[in-house]
Design a protein around this motif. Sequence first.
Motif, PDB file in Angstrom:
ATOM      1  N   HIS A  11      51.036  63.321   7.814  1.00 27.27           N
ATOM      2  CA  HIS A  11      51.778  62.334   8.609  1.00 27.27           C
ATOM      3  C   HIS A  11      50.930  61.098   8.862  1.00 27.27           C
ATOM      4  O   HIS A  11      49.705  61.163   8.825  1.00 27.27           O
ATOM      5  CB  HIS A  11      52.235  62.939   9.944  1.00 27.27           C
ATOM      6  N   CYS A  23      58.043  62.862  12.340  1.00 21.52           N
ATOM      7  CA  CYS A  23      56.837  63.625  11.982  1.00 21.52           C
ATOM      8  C   CYS A  23      56.404  64.484  13.169  1.00 21.52           C
ATOM      9  O   CYS A  23      55.998  65.637  12.998  1.00 21.52           O
ATOM     10  CB  CYS A  23      55.706  62.695  11.566  1.00 21.52           C
ATOM     11  N   THR A  26      58.606  67.479  13.259  1.00 18.30           N
ATOM     12  CA  THR A  26      58.204  68.427  12.217  1.00 18.30           C
ATOM     13  C   THR A  26      56.968  69.193  12.666  1.00 18.30           C
ATOM     14  O   THR A  26      56.902  70.422  12.514  1.00 18.30           O
ATOM     15  CB  THR A  26      57.936  67.701  10.877  1.00 18.30           C
ATOM     16  N   ASN A  64      55.332  63.018   6.656  1.00 21.06           N
ATOM     17  CA  ASN A  64      56.350  64.030   6.981  1.00 21.06           C
ATOM     18  C   ASN A  64      56.510  65.039   5.840  1.00 21.06           C
ATOM     19  O   ASN A  64      57.606  65.435   5.487  1.00 21.06           O
ATOM     20  CB  ASN A  64      57.692  63.380   7.330  1.00 21.06           C
TER      21      ASN A  64
END
Length: 130
Positions: A11, A23, A26, A64
């Motif tokens: 990221h 990001c 995630t 990401n």
Amino acid sequence: MKKELVIEWKHIGKDIEHTCERCEETGMALNAVLAEISMLLEMEGVSVRIIETVLPDDAVAESNILLFNGVPIEELLEGIEVTTTPCGSCSCITCEAETECRAIRYNGEEYEAIPPDLIGRAAVKALEME
């Protein structure tokens, strides 16, 4: 012999607190999944290592991304298509007006952050490949 699952999370931004919103989502999903399955993996003799790779702000296209033992999630799970969508928080980080960030499409749905269920399934699939 003990198996190892290495998950690399790539990221932009200087850390999870200062990355783009998708990001960050995630990363939080990854941590939640691992908290849920770590005891089971340990019982199965699997050690898990997380590598957090902070990319320079100009590497949005590589941001990401989750790699499981070096393999991107989209190569592990059939039906995932990588796409990009406008990302306001990436625009703030990069200071560029029209920044697009990595997203995925799966079963007709678009996800800006990688969902926990796909993370769990990718982890299992990566371990099956060893």
